[in-house]
Scaffold this motif. Sequence first.
Motif, mmCIF file in Angstrom:
data_model
loop_
_atom_site.group_PDB
_atom_site.id
_atom_site.type_symbol
_atom_site.label_atom_id
_atom_site.label_comp_id
_atom_site.label_asym_id
_atom_site.label_seq_id
_atom_site.Cartn_x
_atom_site.Cartn_y
_atom_site.Cartn_z
ATOM 1 N N PRO A 26 -4.053 3.402 -15.074
ATOM 2 C CA PRO A 26 -6.076 3.051 -15.122
ATOM 3 C C PRO A 26 -6.563 3.384 -17.012
ATOM 4 N N GLU A 27 -7.124 2.679 -17.212
ATOM 5 C CA GLU A 27 -7.404 3.196 -18.759
ATOM 6 C C GLU A 27 -9.145 2.217 -18.652
ATOM 7 N N ASP A 28 -10.217 3.860 -18.672
ATOM 8 C CA ASP A 28 -11.354 3.697 -18.762
ATOM 9 C C ASP A 28 -11.953 3.323 -19.733
ATOM 10 N N THR A 29 -11.125 2.908 -20.643
ATOM 11 C CA THR A 29 -11.794 2.251 -21.923
ATOM 12 C C THR A 29 -12.261 1.227 -21.151
ATOM 13 N N ILE A 30 -10.937 0.359 -20.614
ATOM 14 C CA ILE A 30 -11.332 -0.924 -20.357
ATOM 15 C C ILE A 30 -12.440 -1.312 -18.510
ATOM 16 N N GLY A 31 -11.402 -0.289 -18.027
ATOM 17 C CA GLY A 31 -12.263 -0.354 -16.208
ATOM 18 C C GLY A 31 -11.679 -0.592 -15.332
ATOM 19 N N MET A 32 -10.035 -0.495 -15.777
ATOM 20 C CA MET A 32 -8.793 -0.763 -14.937
ATOM 21 C C MET A 32 -7.996 -1.256 -15.859
ATOM 22 N N PRO A 33 -6.726 -1.062 -14.916
ATOM 23 C CA PRO A 33 -5.106 -0.852 -15.577
ATOM 24 C C PRO A 33 -5.036 -2.554 -17.034
ATOM 25 N N PRO A 34 -4.455 -2.439 -17.864
ATOM 26 C CA PRO A 34 -4.473 -2.942 -18.690
ATOM 27 C C PRO A 34 -4.078 -4.074 -18.624
ATOM 28 N N ILE A 35 -2.995 -4.464 -17.963
ATOM 29 C CA ILE A 35 -2.356 -5.466 -17.294
ATOM 30 C C ILE A 35 -3.288 -6.110 -16.575
ATOM 31 N N GLU A 36 -4.360 -5.860 -15.860
ATOM 32 C CA GLU A 36 -5.211 -6.034 -14.888
ATOM 33 C C GLU A 36 -6.254 -7.256 -15.745
ATOM 34 N N ALA A 37 -6.209 -6.161 -16.608
ATOM 35 C CA ALA A 37 -7.953 -6.688 -18.189
ATOM 36 C C ALA A 37 -6.362 -7.933 -19.134
ATOM 37 N N LEU A 38 -5.477 -8.094 -19.121
ATOM 38 C CA LEU A 38 -4.613 -9.281 -19.526
ATOM 39 C C LEU A 38 -4.770 -10.235 -19.061
ATOM 40 N N ALA A 80 3.820 7.365 -13.508
ATOM 41 C CA ALA A 80 3.025 8.813 -12.693
ATOM 42 C C ALA A 80 0.693 7.974 -12.730
ATOM 43 N N ALA A 81 1.088 8.515 -11.638
ATOM 44 C CA ALA A 81 -1.170 7.886 -11.599
ATOM 45 C C ALA A 81 -1.281 6.697 -12.108
ATOM 46 N N SER A 82 -0.540 5.839 -11.471
ATOM 47 C CA SER A 82 -0.637 4.489 -11.827
ATOM 48 C C SER A 82 -0.323 3.490 -10.737
ATOM 49 N N THR A 83 -0.955 2.071 -10.519
ATOM 50 C CA THR A 83 -0.507 1.919 -9.468
ATOM 51 C C THR A 83 0.837 1.826 -8.983
ATOM 52 N N PRO A 84 1.566 0.427 -8.075
ATOM 53 C CA PRO A 84 3.085 0.541 -8.112
ATOM 54 C C PRO A 84 3.204 -1.120 -8.938
ATOM 55 N N ILE A 85 4.534 -0.637 -9.378
ATOM 56 C CA ILE A 85 5.091 -1.741 -10.262
ATOM 57 C C ILE A 85 6.288 -2.711 -9.417
ATOM 58 N N GLU A 86 5.995 -4.178 -9.470
ATOM 59 C CA GLU A 86 7.071 -5.005 -8.738
ATOM 60 C C GLU A 86 7.540 -5.204 -9.651
ATOM 61 N N TRP A 87 8.992 -4.866 -9.203
ATOM 62 C CA TRP A 87 10.274 -5.295 -10.743
ATOM 63 C C TRP A 87 10.515 -6.490 -9.916
ATOM 64 N N LEU A 88 11.264 -7.018 -11.590
ATOM 65 C CA LEU A 88 12.667 -8.306 -11.642
ATOM 66 C C LEU A 88 13.502 -7.880 -12.177
ATOM 67 N N THR A 89 14.461 -8.206 -11.636
ATOM 68 C CA THR A 89 15.565 -7.754 -12.375
ATOM 69 C C THR A 89 16.177 -9.254 -13.349
ATOM 70 N N LEU A 90 16.797 -9.191 -14.245
ATOM 71 C CA LEU A 90 16.826 -10.183 -15.088
ATOM 72 C C LEU A 90 17.404 -11.739 -15.024
ATOM 73 N N PRO A 91 17.918 -11.575 -13.644
ATOM 74 C CA PRO A 91 18.388 -12.751 -12.614
ATOM 75 C C PRO A 91 17.197 -13.256 -11.840
#
Length: 116
Positions: free
Chosen positions: A88-100, A6-17
């Motif tokens: 998106p996280e307002d206090t960081i200015g971007m999604p936390p994953i991007e900040a990490l 909801a209300a965020s950027t698309p996530i590219e997923w990897l299966t476990l294999p």
Amino acid sequence: MTGENAASTPIEWLTLPELAEALGETLGRVRSMIDDRQFVSSRREGPVKVPAAFVVDGAPLSSLRGTLFVLHDVGFTDDEAIDWLFAPEDTIGMPPIEALLQGRKSEVRRVARALA
């Protein structure tokens, strides 16, 4: 595979294999890495998957594990942690994953702790 929360950027997923192949590890080792919180996984759309952004240069994103511990300590489930990392996280200015990915783990963890 791509999923969207909801209300965020698309996530590219990897299966476990796929994750095992990306890391050059066995499937058993990948499951241990998930158990050790080096990754967090989801079953939202079928098989267990991990966001591809959690892998950097063939290794787990180094700042992810500690961040996941903080999120779980404040009461997040695995799916909620994934959602928060990609929203998106307002206090960081971007999604936390991007900040990490930019090396801003202290800022991300400070914001995560404040969610309690």
